[in-house]
Design a protein around this motif. Structure first.
Motif, PDB file in Angstrom:
ATOM      1  N   VAL A   1      19.540  -5.260  -7.122  1.00 40.80           N
ATOM      2  CA  VAL A   1      19.624  -3.851  -7.501  1.00 40.80           C
ATOM      3  C   VAL A   1      18.248  -3.223  -7.338  1.00 40.80           C
ATOM      4  N   SER A   2      18.229  -1.963  -6.925  1.00 41.18           N
ATOM      5  CA  SER A   2      16.970  -1.236  -6.819  1.00 41.18           C
ATOM      6  C   SER A   2      16.184  -1.336  -8.126  1.00 41.18           C
ATOM      7  N   PRO A   3      14.909  -1.749  -8.067  1.00 38.27           N
ATOM      8  CA  PRO A   3      14.105  -1.812  -9.292  1.00 38.27           C
ATOM      9  C   PRO A   3      14.034  -0.478 -10.029  1.00 38.27           C
ATOM     10  N   LEU A   4      14.126   0.620  -9.286  1.00 39.21           N
ATOM     11  CA  LEU A   4      14.091   1.928  -9.936  1.00 39.21           C
ATOM     12  C   LEU A   4      15.293   2.114 -10.847  1.00 39.21           C
TER      13      LEU A   4
ATOM     14  N   GLY B   1      -0.967   2.887  -2.112  1.00 37.43           N
ATOM     15  CA  GLY B   1      -0.902   4.238  -2.654  1.00 37.43           C
ATOM     16  C   GLY B   1       0.528   4.683  -2.858  1.00 37.43           C
ATOM     17  N   ALA B   2       0.729   5.588  -3.794  1.00 36.83           N
ATOM     18  CA  ALA B   2       2.051   6.134  -4.080  1.00 36.83           C
ATOM     19  C   ALA B   2       1.944   7.643  -4.214  1.00 36.83           C
ATOM     20  N   VAL B   3       2.818   8.349  -3.524  1.00 36.64           N
ATOM     21  CA  VAL B   3       2.852   9.810  -3.592  1.00 36.64           C
ATOM     22  C   VAL B   3       3.842  10.230  -4.669  1.00 36.64           C
ATOM     23  N   LEU B   4       3.444  11.154  -5.524  1.00 40.98           N
ATOM     24  CA  LEU B   4       4.285  11.626  -6.618  1.00 40.98           C
ATOM     25  C   LEU B   4       4.993  12.916  -6.238  1.00 40.98           C
ATOM     26  N   SER B   5       6.210  13.085  -6.761  1.00 42.64           N
ATOM     27  CA  SER B   5       6.985  14.303  -6.523  1.00 42.64           C
ATOM     28  C   SER B   5       7.455  14.875  -7.855  1.00 42.64           C
ATOM     29  N   ASP B   6       7.851  16.144  -7.846  1.00 42.34           N
ATOM     30  CA  ASP B   6       8.282  16.797  -9.080  1.00 42.34           C
ATOM     31  C   ASP B   6       9.483  16.107  -9.710  1.00 42.34           C
ATOM     32  N   GLY B   7      10.300  15.455  -8.900  1.00 41.56           N
ATOM     33  CA  GLY B   7      11.493  14.789  -9.420  1.00 41.56           C
ATOM     34  C   GLY B   7      11.203  13.532 -10.214  1.00 41.56           C
ATOM     35  N   MET B   8       9.942  13.151 -10.330  1.00 39.82           N
ATOM     36  CA  MET B   8       9.583  11.938 -11.068  1.00 39.82           C
ATOM     37  C   MET B   8       9.202  12.222 -12.519  1.00 39.82           C
ATOM     38  N   LYS B   9       9.323  13.473 -12.964  1.00 43.55           N
ATOM     39  CA  LYS B   9       8.910  13.837 -14.319  1.00 43.55           C
ATOM     40  C   LYS B   9       9.943  13.430 -15.360  1.00 43.55           C
TER      41      LYS B   9
ATOM     42  N   HIS C   1       7.784   9.615 -15.276  1.00 44.43           N
ATOM     43  CA  HIS C   1       8.739   8.805 -16.041  1.00 44.43           C
ATOM     44  C   HIS C   1       8.310   7.344 -16.066  1.00 44.43           C
ATOM     45  N   GLY C   2       8.458   6.699 -17.231  1.00 42.08           N
ATOM     46  CA  GLY C   2       8.075   5.301 -17.370  1.00 42.08           C
ATOM     47  C   GLY C   2       8.823   4.382 -16.426  1.00 42.08           C
ATOM     48  N   GLY C   3      10.103   4.680 -16.158  1.00 38.60           N
ATOM     49  CA  GLY C   3      10.865   3.865 -15.219  1.00 38.60           C
ATOM     50  C   GLY C   3      10.337   3.978 -13.802  1.00 38.60           C
ATOM     51  N   VAL C   4       9.857   5.165 -13.438  1.00 43.08           N
ATOM     52  CA  VAL C   4       9.273   5.365 -12.108  1.00 43.08           C
ATOM     53  C   VAL C   4       7.982   4.557 -11.978  1.00 43.08           C
ATOM     54  N   LEU C   5       7.142   4.604 -13.010  1.00 38.51           N
ATOM     55  CA  LEU C   5       5.890   3.837 -12.971  1.00 38.51           C
ATOM     56  C   LEU C   5       6.165   2.340 -12.864  1.00 38.51           C
ATOM     57  N   ALA C   6       7.177   1.852 -13.588  1.00 40.53           N
ATOM     58  CA  ALA C   6       7.533   0.436 -13.504  1.00 40.53           C
ATOM     59  C   ALA C   6       8.010   0.081 -12.100  1.00 40.53           C
ATOM     60  N   ALA C   7       8.798   0.967 -11.497  1.00 38.30           N
ATOM     61  CA  ALA C   7       9.293   0.711 -10.141  1.00 38.30           C
ATOM     62  C   ALA C   7       8.155   0.713  -9.126  1.00 38.30           C
ATOM     63  N   LEU C   8       7.170   1.591  -9.317  1.00 37.99           N
ATOM     64  CA  LEU C   8       6.013   1.609  -8.417  1.00 37.99           C
ATOM     65  C   LEU C   8       5.200   0.322  -8.551  1.00 37.99           C
TER      66      LEU C   8
ATOM     67  N   LEU D   1      -0.966  11.764  -6.464  1.00 35.78           N
ATOM     68  CA  LEU D   1      -1.237  10.464  -5.857  1.00 35.78           C
ATOM     69  C   LEU D   1      -1.695   9.477  -6.913  1.00 35.78           C
ATOM     70  N   LEU D   2      -1.171   8.258  -6.830  1.00 35.57           N
ATOM     71  CA  LEU D   2      -1.623   7.153  -7.653  1.00 35.57           C
ATOM     72  C   LEU D   2      -2.005   5.997  -6.740  1.00 35.57           C
ATOM     73  N   SER D   3      -2.938   5.166  -7.180  1.00 36.46           N
ATOM     74  CA  SER D   3      -3.277   3.963  -6.420  1.00 36.46           C
ATOM     75  C   SER D   3      -2.907   2.731  -7.232  1.00 36.46           C
ATOM     76  N   CYS D   4      -2.468   1.682  -6.535  1.00 36.67           N
ATOM     77  CA  CYS D   4      -2.020   0.440  -7.170  1.00 36.67           C
ATOM     78  C   CYS D   4      -2.929  -0.689  -6.700  1.00 36.67           C
ATOM     79  N   HIS D   5      -3.453  -1.475  -7.646  1.00 32.30           N
ATOM     80  CA  HIS D   5      -4.416  -2.527  -7.340  1.00 32.30           C
ATOM     81  C   HIS D   5      -3.864  -3.850  -7.864  1.00 32.30           C
ATOM     82  N   SER D   6      -3.564  -4.777  -6.950  1.00 35.44           N
ATOM     83  CA  SER D   6      -2.878  -6.020  -7.304  1.00 35.44           C
ATOM     84  C   SER D   6      -3.742  -7.248  -7.009  1.00 35.44           C
ATOM     85  N   SER D   7      -3.569  -8.284  -7.828  1.00 34.60           N
ATOM     86  CA  SER D   7      -4.275  -9.547  -7.614  1.00 34.60           C
ATOM     87  C   SER D   7      -3.469 -10.669  -8.265  1.00 34.60           C
TER      88      SER D   7
END
Length: 272
Positions: free
Chosen positions: A54-57, A175-183, A190-197, A231-237
Protein backbone atom coordinates in the motif's frame (compact mmCIF):
# COMPACT_ATOMS: atom_id res chain seq x y z
CA UNK A 1 -17.35 22.45 28.63
CA UNK A 2 -18.96 20.61 25.70
CA UNK A 3 -17.41 17.47 24.28
CA UNK A 4 -14.98 17.60 21.39
CA UNK A 5 -16.58 18.41 18.02
CA UNK A 6 -14.43 15.58 16.63
CA UNK A 7 -16.63 13.12 18.56
CA UNK A 8 -19.68 14.01 16.42
CA UNK A 9 -19.88 11.97 13.20
CA UNK A 10 -21.54 14.68 11.10
CA UNK A 11 -19.04 17.36 12.14
CA UNK A 12 -16.06 15.04 11.66
CA UNK A 13 -17.31 13.92 8.24
CA UNK A 14 -17.60 17.53 7.05
CA UNK A 15 -14.21 18.39 8.51
CA UNK A 16 -12.37 15.51 6.83
CA UNK A 17 -14.17 16.03 3.51
CA UNK A 18 -12.89 19.63 3.47
CA UNK A 19 -9.33 18.60 4.28
CA UNK A 20 -6.96 18.61 1.28
CA UNK A 21 -5.18 15.54 2.68
CA UNK A 22 -7.82 13.25 4.24
CA UNK A 23 -10.47 14.52 1.85
CA UNK A 24 -8.14 14.29 -1.11
CA UNK A 25 -7.42 10.64 -0.32
CA UNK A 26 -11.10 9.88 0.30
CA UNK A 27 -10.89 8.96 3.99
CA UNK A 28 -14.44 8.74 5.39
CA UNK A 29 -15.37 8.20 9.07
CA UNK A 30 -17.93 5.48 9.71
CA UNK A 31 -18.24 5.63 13.49
CA UNK A 32 -16.84 7.98 16.10
CA UNK A 33 -17.23 8.46 19.83
CA UNK A 34 -14.93 9.82 22.53
CA UNK A 35 -11.72 7.79 22.30
CA UNK A 36 -12.67 5.77 19.21
CA UNK A 37 -12.73 6.10 15.41
CA UNK A 38 -13.67 3.67 12.67
CA UNK A 39 -13.10 4.82 9.09
CA UNK A 40 -12.38 3.63 5.56
CA UNK A 41 -9.98 4.84 2.91
CA UNK A 42 -10.03 3.73 -0.75
CA UNK A 43 -6.81 2.42 -2.24
CA UNK A 44 -7.61 3.04 -5.92
CA UNK A 45 -5.25 2.27 -8.78
CA UNK A 46 -2.53 4.56 -7.42
CA UNK A 47 -2.81 3.32 -3.83
CA UNK A 48 -1.17 -0.06 -4.48
CA UNK A 49 2.43 -0.08 -5.64
CA UNK A 50 3.91 -2.48 -8.19
CA UNK A 51 5.39 -4.57 -5.38
CA UNK A 52 1.91 -5.06 -3.86
CA UNK A 53 2.49 -2.69 -0.93
CA UNK A 54 0.00 0.00 0.00
CA UNK A 55 1.16 3.54 -0.69
CA UNK A 56 3.02 4.78 2.42
CA UNK A 57 1.07 8.02 2.14
CA UNK A 58 -2.28 6.22 2.56
CA UNK A 59 -1.02 4.29 5.58
CA UNK A 60 0.63 7.29 7.24
CA UNK A 61 -2.37 9.58 6.76
CA UNK A 62 -4.81 6.90 7.97
CA UNK A 63 -2.62 6.26 11.02
CA UNK A 64 -2.17 9.94 11.83
CA UNK A 65 -5.89 10.63 11.47
CA UNK A 66 -6.84 7.60 13.55
CA UNK A 67 -4.49 8.65 16.32
CA UNK A 68 -5.54 12.29 16.25
CA UNK A 69 -9.28 11.72 16.24
CA UNK A 70 -9.26 8.96 18.85
CA UNK A 71 -7.19 11.07 21.25
CA UNK A 72 -8.75 14.50 20.67
CA UNK A 73 -12.31 13.23 20.61
CA UNK A 74 -11.66 12.31 24.26
CA UNK A 75 -10.77 15.90 25.23
CA UNK A 76 -13.69 18.24 25.96
CA UNK A 77 -13.68 21.14 23.53
CA UNK A 78 -10.63 19.94 21.57
CA UNK A 79 -10.64 20.25 17.79
CA UNK A 80 -7.21 18.70 17.30
CA UNK A 81 -3.52 19.28 17.92
CA UNK A 82 -0.10 18.33 16.54
CA UNK A 83 1.41 14.85 16.42
CA UNK A 84 4.48 14.44 18.62
CA UNK A 85 5.58 10.95 17.62
CA UNK A 86 4.20 8.10 15.51
CA UNK A 87 5.42 4.56 14.87
CA UNK A 88 4.06 2.64 11.90
CA UNK A 89 4.59 -1.12 11.70
CA UNK A 90 3.90 -2.92 8.43
CA UNK A 91 2.18 -6.29 8.79
CA UNK A 92 1.73 -7.37 5.17
CA UNK A 93 0.38 -6.61 1.71
CA UNK A 94 -3.39 -6.43 1.21
CA UNK A 95 -5.38 -9.08 -0.65
CA UNK A 96 -5.37 -8.46 -4.44
CA UNK A 97 -9.13 -7.83 -4.40
CA UNK A 98 -8.86 -5.03 -1.81
CA UNK A 99 -10.54 -1.79 -2.86
CA UNK A 100 -10.46 -0.01 0.48
CA UNK A 101 -8.78 -0.24 3.86
CA UNK A 102 -10.53 -0.28 7.22
CA UNK A 103 -9.07 2.01 9.89
CA UNK A 104 -9.76 1.61 13.61
CA UNK A 105 -8.26 3.95 16.19
CA UNK A 106 -8.46 3.88 19.98
CA UNK A 107 -7.14 6.25 22.61
CA UNK A 108 -4.90 4.49 25.13
CA UNK A 109 -4.14 7.17 27.67
CA UNK A 110 -5.20 10.83 27.65
CA UNK A 111 -3.78 13.35 30.10
CA UNK A 112 -3.84 17.12 30.48
CA UNK A 113 -1.06 17.86 27.97
CA UNK A 114 -0.77 14.73 25.79
CA UNK A 115 -2.56 11.58 24.74
CA UNK A 116 -1.53 8.28 23.19
CA UNK A 117 -3.43 5.99 20.86
CA UNK A 118 -3.27 2.88 18.71
CA UNK A 119 -4.51 2.29 15.16
CA UNK A 120 -5.09 -0.92 13.20
CA UNK A 121 -5.40 -0.87 9.40
CA UNK A 122 -6.93 -3.92 7.68
CA UNK A 123 -7.76 -4.94 4.12
CA UNK A 124 -11.16 -6.00 2.80
CA UNK A 125 -10.73 -9.56 4.10
CA UNK A 126 -9.95 -8.34 7.62
CA UNK A 127 -6.25 -9.18 7.42
CA UNK A 128 -3.93 -6.79 9.21
CA UNK A 129 -1.94 -4.50 6.90
CA UNK A 130 -0.37 -2.12 9.42
CA UNK A 131 -0.53 -0.95 13.02
CA UNK A 132 0.46 2.38 14.52
CA UNK A 133 0.96 3.88 17.94
CA UNK A 134 1.54 7.53 18.60
CA UNK A 135 1.58 10.49 20.94
CA UNK A 136 -0.49 13.62 20.36
CA UNK A 137 -0.05 17.04 21.94
CA UNK A 138 -3.17 18.44 23.62
CA UNK A 139 -3.37 22.19 23.21
CA UNK A 140 -5.84 24.63 24.68
CA UNK A 141 -9.31 23.52 23.55
CA UNK A 142 -10.55 25.74 20.72
CA UNK A 143 -14.09 24.40 20.43
CA UNK A 144 -14.78 24.67 16.70
CA UNK A 145 -13.16 22.51 14.06
CA UNK A 146 -11.02 24.76 11.84
CA UNK A 147 -12.46 25.00 8.35
CA UNK A 148 -11.11 25.74 4.89
CA UNK A 149 -13.78 28.04 3.48
CA UNK A 150 -12.91 29.21 0.02
CA UNK A 151 -10.17 26.61 -0.50
CA UNK A 152 -9.49 25.58 -4.07
CA UNK A 153 -11.06 22.13 -4.60
CA UNK A 154 -8.07 21.26 -6.80
CA UNK A 155 -5.74 21.65 -3.80
CA UNK A 156 -5.87 17.97 -2.90
CA UNK A 157 -3.02 15.66 -2.13
CA UNK A 158 -2.36 12.65 -4.35
CA UNK A 159 0.06 9.74 -3.80
CA UNK A 160 1.93 10.64 -6.99
CA UNK A 161 2.63 14.15 -5.67
CA UNK A 162 4.44 12.98 -2.54
CA UNK A 163 7.86 12.15 -3.95
CA UNK A 164 11.51 12.91 -3.28
CA UNK A 165 14.28 13.45 -5.81
CA UNK A 166 17.86 12.42 -5.13
CA UNK A 167 20.30 15.32 -4.94
CA UNK A 168 23.42 13.24 -4.27
CA UNK A 169 24.72 10.12 -6.09
CA UNK A 170 23.96 7.86 -3.12
CA UNK A 171 20.57 9.54 -2.41
CA UNK A 172 21.78 10.43 1.08
CA UNK A 173 20.40 13.88 0.30
CA UNK A 174 17.10 14.30 -1.48
CA UNK A 175 14.61 17.11 -1.98
CA UNK A 176 10.83 17.31 -1.74
CA UNK A 177 8.59 19.97 -3.27
CA UNK A 178 5.60 21.04 -1.16
CA UNK A 179 2.15 21.90 -2.50
CA UNK A 180 -0.90 23.57 -0.97
CA UNK A 181 -2.71 20.23 -0.87
CA UNK A 182 -0.30 18.96 1.79
CA UNK A 183 -1.66 21.23 4.56
CA UNK A 184 -3.46 20.04 7.66
CA UNK A 185 -6.17 21.96 9.51
CA UNK A 186 -3.48 23.85 11.43
CA UNK A 187 -2.07 25.28 8.20
CA UNK A 188 1.21 23.33 8.34
CA UNK A 189 2.38 20.25 6.43
CA UNK A 190 0.31 17.21 7.43
CA UNK A 191 2.10 14.71 9.68
CA UNK A 192 1.15 11.84 7.38
CA UNK A 193 2.73 13.65 4.43
CA UNK A 194 5.97 14.20 6.36
CA UNK A 195 6.06 10.51 7.32
CA UNK A 196 5.53 9.51 3.68
CA UNK A 197 8.35 11.82 2.57
CA UNK A 198 10.68 10.28 5.16
CA UNK A 199 9.73 6.80 3.93
CA UNK A 200 10.38 7.79 0.31
CA UNK A 201 13.77 9.30 1.18
CA UNK A 202 14.78 6.15 3.05
CA UNK A 203 13.66 3.90 0.21
CA UNK A 204 15.66 5.92 -2.33
CA UNK A 205 18.73 5.70 -0.08
CA UNK A 206 18.37 1.96 0.59
CA UNK A 207 17.83 1.18 -3.09
CA UNK A 208 21.31 2.52 -3.86
CA UNK A 209 22.76 -0.21 -1.64
CA UNK A 210 20.56 -3.29 -2.13
CA UNK A 211 17.05 -4.71 -2.01
CA UNK A 212 15.03 -4.50 1.19
CA UNK A 213 11.51 -4.89 2.53
CA UNK A 214 10.47 -2.16 4.99
CA UNK A 215 9.23 -3.28 8.40
CA UNK A 216 8.67 -0.16 10.51
CA UNK A 217 9.00 3.60 10.55
CA UNK A 218 9.15 5.81 13.64
CA UNK A 219 8.71 9.55 13.13
CA UNK A 220 9.48 12.27 15.67
CA UNK A 221 7.89 15.63 14.85
CA UNK A 222 10.23 18.33 16.12
CA UNK A 223 8.56 21.48 14.78
CA UNK A 224 6.12 22.47 12.03
CA UNK A 225 6.96 22.52 8.35
CA UNK A 226 5.31 25.25 6.27
CA UNK A 227 4.03 24.72 2.74
CA UNK A 228 4.90 28.32 1.90
CA UNK A 229 8.60 27.43 2.07
CA UNK A 230 7.91 25.09 -0.89
CA UNK A 231 10.94 22.87 -0.38
CA UNK A 232 12.26 20.43 2.20
CA UNK A 233 15.52 18.47 2.17
CA UNK A 234 15.91 14.90 3.45
CA UNK A 235 19.23 13.65 4.85
CA UNK A 236 19.62 9.88 5.32
CA UNK A 237 22.34 7.65 6.77
CA UNK A 238 22.75 4.11 8.12
CA UNK A 239 22.34 3.61 11.84
CA UNK A 240 22.70 -0.16 11.36
CA UNK A 241 23.74 -2.07 8.27
CA UNK A 242 23.71 -5.72 9.23
CA UNK A 243 23.49 -8.86 7.18
CA UNK A 244 19.72 -9.28 7.77
CA UNK A 245 18.43 -5.91 8.92
CA UNK A 246 19.14 -2.30 8.05
CA UNK A 247 18.16 0.76 10.07
CA UNK A 248 18.19 4.14 8.37
CA UNK A 249 17.83 7.53 10.03
CA UNK A 250 16.44 10.47 8.07
CA UNK A 251 16.24 14.11 9.07
CA UNK A 252 13.91 16.39 7.14
CA UNK A 253 14.94 20.04 7.17
CA UNK A 254 13.53 23.41 6.21
CA UNK A 255 15.40 25.47 3.58
CA UNK A 256 17.32 27.25 6.38
CA UNK A 257 18.55 23.91 7.74
CA UNK A 258 16.20 23.73 10.73
CA UNK A 259 15.14 20.10 11.33
CA UNK A 260 11.39 19.43 11.39
CA UNK A 261 11.34 15.61 11.49
CA UNK A 262 13.61 12.80 12.58
CA UNK A 263 12.64 9.37 11.27
CA UNK A 264 14.05 5.91 11.91
CA UNK A 265 13.16 3.03 9.61
CA UNK A 266 14.00 -0.65 9.88
CA UNK A 267 13.94 -2.98 6.88
CA UNK A 268 14.66 -6.61 6.09
CA UNK A 269 17.48 -7.30 3.63
CA UNK A 270 16.30 -9.37 0.66
CA UNK A 271 19.03 -11.70 -0.67
CA UNK A 272 20.11 -10.96 -4.23
Amino acid sequence: MSRSPLAALETLTEHLAASPVEGGLGLVPLEVRPGYLRARIPVGSSGIREDGRVSPLLLAVAADCGLGVSVHSSVPGSAGGPTVEMRLDLAGSPAPSTRELQVEGRALDVGPVSGSGRVEIRDGSGSLVATAVGLMSIDRPIGDVPGRDGADPDDRVHPAAVVVRAESPDAAVSGAVLSDGMKNNLGTVHGGVLAALADAAQEAFRNRHGTTRPLSLTVEYLRPAHVEERLLSCHSSFARRGRRFWTVRTEIRRPDGTPVVQATGTSLVVPA
